[in-house]
Scaffold this motif. Structure first.
Motif, mmCIF file in Angstrom:
data_model
loop_
_atom_site.group_PDB
_atom_site.id
_atom_site.type_symbol
_atom_site.label_atom_id
_atom_site.label_comp_id
_atom_site.label_asym_id
_atom_site.label_seq_id
_atom_site.Cartn_x
_atom_site.Cartn_y
_atom_site.Cartn_z
ATOM 1 N N SER A 226 0.775 -1.103 0.122
ATOM 2 C CA SER A 226 -0.130 0.090 0.112
ATOM 3 C C SER A 226 1.002 1.245 0.079
ATOM 4 O O SER A 226 0.322 2.344 -0.087
ATOM 5 N N ARG B 240 -2.811 -9.061 4.812
ATOM 6 C CA ARG B 240 -2.008 -8.947 3.734
ATOM 7 C C ARG B 240 -1.274 -10.200 3.318
ATOM 8 O O ARG B 240 -1.270 -10.718 2.089
ATOM 9 N N ARG C 288 -4.396 -3.458 1.262
ATOM 10 C CA ARG C 288 -4.705 -2.663 2.627
ATOM 11 C C ARG C 288 -4.885 -3.865 3.503
ATOM 12 O O ARG C 288 -5.255 -5.005 3.203
#
Length: 202
Positions: free
Chosen positions: A16, A43, A37
């Motif tokens: 991100s 993640r 995100r």
């Protein structure tokens, strides 16, 4: 197990961070950046879900959760310059509360305060935020305080990179001076372009 530079063209790299994405493209122009995100586990799950092949994360978070075995490569700060004050812990207190200041004083780590002063001054002069791919890394050595800063286009090029060396007492001055050097080199164009993009998206 491949390093970032060894990843084949088309590998989907999740992050991100504009800085991490730009530096990844700099090291390996063939990778595809995918914006992801969420918390660390969310993640990491993107790999199992097939959304990405690789994720770029802060190693400290993985280490805290005992997930070191999932780290394929630790990126050296010289090749992959960190964000200003990355990893620095801070405590805020009311400016007019000397009693609290006295209680907190023993927790201060002077070497870290010096590094943070240089990196924060760099950031303040460039008025950079998370919408601009920039990095700053200060370190103390026997010959003084070394500060490196860079501003990079999201595509990986151009890259404006500069360094300064001075004394610990000059920390903020070095950080500001480094930012001025990058602006003279032309980094302001990238900063302004990214701010316009961010303003248009909001």
């Amino acid at each position: 197990g491949a390093s970032l530079e060894q990843l084949p063209a088309g590998t989907r790299v999740g992050t991100s961070s504009l800085r991490r994405a730009a530096l990844a493209k700099r090291l390996n122009p063939g990778v595809e950046i995918v914006s992801i995100r969420g918390n660390l586990q969310t993640r990491l799950a993107k790999i199992d879900q097939g959304v990405v092949d690789v994720v770029l994360l802060a190693a400290a978070g993985l280490q805290r959760l005992g997930l070191d075995a999932q780290v394929a490569e630790y990126l050296d700060p010289e090749r992959f310059c960190p964000a200003a004050c990355q990893g620095t812990l801070a405590i805020e207190a009311r400016a007019d509360d000397p009693a609290v200041h006295e209680l907190l004083a023993p927790l201060e780590h002077p070497p870290t305060a010096i590094l943070a002063a240089a990196e924060r001054a760099f950031l303040a002069r460039l008025e950079g935020g998370c919408q601009v791919p920039m990095a700053c890394h200060a370190r103390l050595a026997e010959d003084g305080l070394h500060v490196r800063g860079l501003v990079i286009d999201p595509s990986g090029a151009p890259l404006f990179d500069a360094r300064k060396v001075g004394t610990a007492s000059q920390a903020a001055e070095l950080g500001r001076g480094l930012a001025e050097t990058l602006l003279r080199l032309g980094a302001g164009g990238i900063i302004e372009a990214q701010k316009r993009l961010a303003a248009g998206a909001s």
